[in-house]
Scaffold this motif. Structure first.
Motif, PDB file in Angstrom:
ATOM      1  N   MET A   1      43.730  55.724  39.154  1.00  0.00           N
ATOM      2  CA  MET A   1      43.878  55.395  40.558  1.00  0.00           C
ATOM      3  C   MET A   1      45.219  54.704  40.746  1.00  0.00           C
ATOM      4  SD  MET A   1      41.626  54.233  43.623  1.00  0.00           S
ATOM      5  CE  MET A   1      40.888  55.749  43.262  1.00  0.00           C
ATOM      6  N   ASN A   2      45.921  55.063  41.766  1.00  0.00           N
ATOM      7  CA  ASN A   2      47.205  54.467  42.080  1.00  0.00           C
ATOM      8  C   ASN A   2      47.015  52.998  42.449  1.00  0.00           C
ATOM      9  OD1 ASN A   2      49.645  53.691  43.154  1.00  0.00           O
ATOM     10  ND2 ASN A   2      49.872  55.493  44.451  1.00  0.00           N
ATOM     11  N   PRO A   3      47.654  52.053  41.727  1.00  0.00           N
ATOM     12  CA  PRO A   3      47.424  50.642  41.990  1.00  0.00           C
ATOM     13  C   PRO A   3      47.939  50.166  43.335  1.00  0.00           C
ATOM     14  CG  PRO A   3      49.107  50.916  40.320  1.00  0.00           C
ATOM     15  CD  PRO A   3      48.562  52.276  40.617  1.00  0.00           C
ATOM     16  N   SER A   4      48.744  50.938  44.020  1.00  0.00           N
ATOM     17  CA  SER A   4      49.245  50.498  45.318  1.00  0.00           C
ATOM     18  C   SER A   4      48.740  51.393  46.442  1.00  0.00           C
ATOM     19  CB  SER A   4      50.772  50.463  45.297  1.00  0.00           C
ATOM     20  OG  SER A   4      51.263  51.764  45.039  1.00  0.00           O
ATOM     21  N   SER A   5      47.533  51.903  46.270  1.00  0.00           N
ATOM     22  CA  SER A   5      46.930  52.762  47.280  1.00  0.00           C
ATOM     23  C   SER A   5      46.846  52.020  48.608  1.00  0.00           C
ATOM     24  CB  SER A   5      45.531  53.184  46.830  1.00  0.00           C
ATOM     25  OG  SER A   5      44.911  53.934  47.833  1.00  0.00           O
ATOM     26  N   VAL A  91      31.510  51.612  43.191  1.00  0.00           N
ATOM     27  CA  VAL A  91      31.196  52.483  42.063  1.00  0.00           C
ATOM     28  C   VAL A  91      31.576  53.864  42.565  1.00  0.00           C
ATOM     29  CG1 VAL A  91      29.424  53.340  40.498  1.00  0.00           C
ATOM     30  CG2 VAL A  91      29.356  50.946  41.282  1.00  0.00           C
ATOM     31  N   SER A  92      32.681  54.376  42.059  1.00  0.00           N
ATOM     32  CA  SER A  92      33.364  55.495  42.696  1.00  0.00           C
ATOM     33  C   SER A  92      33.116  56.859  42.064  1.00  0.00           C
ATOM     34  CB  SER A  92      34.871  55.226  42.681  1.00  0.00           C
ATOM     35  OG  SER A  92      35.300  55.013  41.343  1.00  0.00           O
ATOM     36  N   VAL A 102      36.096  50.863  41.301  1.00  0.00           N
ATOM     37  CA  VAL A 102      37.385  50.432  41.822  1.00  0.00           C
ATOM     38  C   VAL A 102      37.190  49.073  42.477  1.00  0.00           C
ATOM     39  CG1 VAL A 102      39.274  50.944  43.428  1.00  0.00           C
ATOM     40  CG2 VAL A 102      38.107  52.813  42.234  1.00  0.00           C
ATOM     41  N   ILE A 103      38.083  48.150  42.154  1.00  0.00           N
ATOM     42  CA  ILE A 103      38.105  46.837  42.799  1.00  0.00           C
ATOM     43  C   ILE A 103      39.196  46.894  43.859  1.00  0.00           C
ATOM     44  CG2 ILE A 103      38.555  44.373  42.471  1.00  0.00           C
ATOM     45  CD1 ILE A 103      37.739  44.828  39.487  1.00  0.00           C
ATOM     46  N   TRP A 104      38.832  46.623  45.108  1.00  0.00           N
ATOM     47  CA  TRP A 104      39.776  46.643  46.219  1.00  0.00           C
ATOM     48  C   TRP A 104      40.179  45.212  46.553  1.00  0.00           C
ATOM     49  CZ3 TRP A 104      41.869  51.019  48.134  1.00  0.00           C
ATOM     50  CH2 TRP A 104      41.248  52.219  47.780  1.00  0.00           C
ATOM     51  N   MET A 114      42.201  48.749  41.958  1.00  0.00           N
ATOM     52  CA  MET A 114      42.298  48.628  40.505  1.00  0.00           C
ATOM     53  C   MET A 114      41.091  49.289  39.851  1.00  0.00           C
ATOM     54  SD  MET A 114      43.583  44.678  40.221  1.00  0.00           S
ATOM     55  CE  MET A 114      43.345  44.703  38.474  1.00  0.00           C
ATOM     56  N   ASP A 115      41.346  50.136  38.867  1.00  0.00           N
ATOM     57  CA  ASP A 115      40.301  50.788  38.098  1.00  0.00           C
ATOM     58  C   ASP A 115      39.532  49.733  37.303  1.00  0.00           C
ATOM     59  OD1 ASP A 115      38.859  52.901  36.865  1.00  0.00           O
ATOM     60  OD2 ASP A 115      40.230  52.865  35.168  1.00  0.00           O
ATOM     61  N   ALA A 116      38.186  49.882  37.211  1.00  0.00           N
ATOM     62  CA  ALA A 116      37.382  48.908  36.486  1.00  0.00           C
ATOM     63  C   ALA A 116      36.081  49.531  36.020  1.00  0.00           C
ATOM     64  CB  ALA A 116      37.066  47.710  37.382  1.00  0.00           C
ATOM     65  N   ARG A 117      35.456  48.891  35.061  1.00  0.00           N
ATOM     66  CA  ARG A 117      34.089  49.249  34.714  1.00  0.00           C
ATOM     67  C   ARG A 117      33.189  48.668  35.804  1.00  0.00           C
ATOM     68  NH1 ARG A 117      33.610  46.868  28.745  1.00  0.00           N
ATOM     69  NH2 ARG A 117      34.174  45.053  29.983  1.00  0.00           N
ATOM     70  N   PRO A 118      32.112  49.365  36.150  1.00  0.00           N
ATOM     71  CA  PRO A 118      31.222  48.840  37.196  1.00  0.00           C
ATOM     72  C   PRO A 118      30.703  47.436  36.891  1.00  0.00           C
ATOM     73  CG  PRO A 118      30.715  51.118  36.793  1.00  0.00           C
ATOM     74  CD  PRO A 118      31.708  50.705  35.733  1.00  0.00           C
ATOM     75  N   SER A 119      30.388  47.154  35.643  1.00  0.00           N
ATOM     76  CA  SER A 119      29.864  45.827  35.306  1.00  0.00           C
ATOM     77  C   SER A 119      30.888  44.736  35.606  1.00  0.00           C
ATOM     78  CB  SER A 119      29.447  45.782  33.844  1.00  0.00           C
ATOM     79  OG  SER A 119      30.514  46.170  32.997  1.00  0.00           O
ATOM     80  N   ASP A 120      32.155  44.970  35.278  1.00  0.00           N
ATOM     81  CA  ASP A 120      33.200  43.991  35.585  1.00  0.00           C
ATOM     82  C   ASP A 120      33.414  43.872  37.086  1.00  0.00           C
ATOM     83  OD1 ASP A 120      33.736  43.336  32.897  1.00  0.00           O
ATOM     84  OD2 ASP A 120      35.127  45.020  32.697  1.00  0.00           O
ATOM     85  N   ALA A 121      33.420  45.015  37.776  1.00  0.00           N
ATOM     86  CA  ALA A 121      33.603  45.002  39.224  1.00  0.00           C
ATOM     87  C   ALA A 121      32.471  44.230  39.902  1.00  0.00           C
ATOM     88  CB  ALA A 121      33.675  46.434  39.768  1.00  0.00           C
TER      89      ALA A 121
END
Length: 174
Positions: A1-5, A91-92, A102-104, A114-121
């Protein structure tokens, strides 16, 4: 995922708002499961997670203070220190039996994904008290994956998860 979406951190039409119904141990695999529930229906989504991530989520669900910041507390403190704010987590995707999230965040007037594991998000969402969403496609694909498994009856699993009571959820009930 583009970090500056530039996508907005508000709920998208293809996202379903979820809440944590509970955290429990899978009696077969002895792995923790986060059970997410649609806020508008009885639809549930189980996500198997690691023990450390489950502990981070449980600590926040129980509002247990630790003597030193844990990893997700550190991430929250870093974001705050950089004047960023987590707005939502999503959860994308479900690909090859693995969930993606993805954490927005908002930072300096921009939305950052930011890309993330669902548990961390989810652990971060709890600390920021922000909404948790699941993409509708993920919900549909998770139903298909469950129904395609020869060892699991998808309808029975869905009914079992939807009918869990607070005692079934153990000490992590909401």
């Amino acid at each position: 995922m583009n970090p500056s979406s530039v996508q907005s951190a508000v709920q998208a039409p293809d996202e379903v708002e979820m809440q944590i119904r509970g955290l429990m141990m899978d009696p077969v695999t002895n792995m923790p499961i986060i059970v997410l529930k649609d806020v508008a229906s009885d639809l549930v989504l189980p996500i198997w997670v690691g023990i450390f991530e489950a502990n981070a989520i449980a600590l926040e669900l129980e509002k247990t203070a630790t003597p030193r910041p844990m990893t997700h507390d550190l991430l929250q403190n870093m974001a705050r220190g950089l004047n960023a704010e987590v707005r939502k987590v999503v959860v994308s995707e479900l690909r090859d039996d693995t969930f993606f999230a993805v954490i927005w965040m908002d930072h300096a007037g921009e939305t950052v994904a930011m890309d993330a594991r669902p548990s961390d998000a989810i652990a971060l969402a709890l600390r920021w008290d922000c909404p948790i969403y699941v993409n509708r496609t993920v919900l549909e694909n998770s139903k298909q994956a469950a129904s395609g498994s020869p060892n699991v009856n998808a309808e029975e699993m869905r009914r079992w998860l939807e009918n869990l009571n607070d005692d079934d959820m153990g000490r992590y009930k909401m």
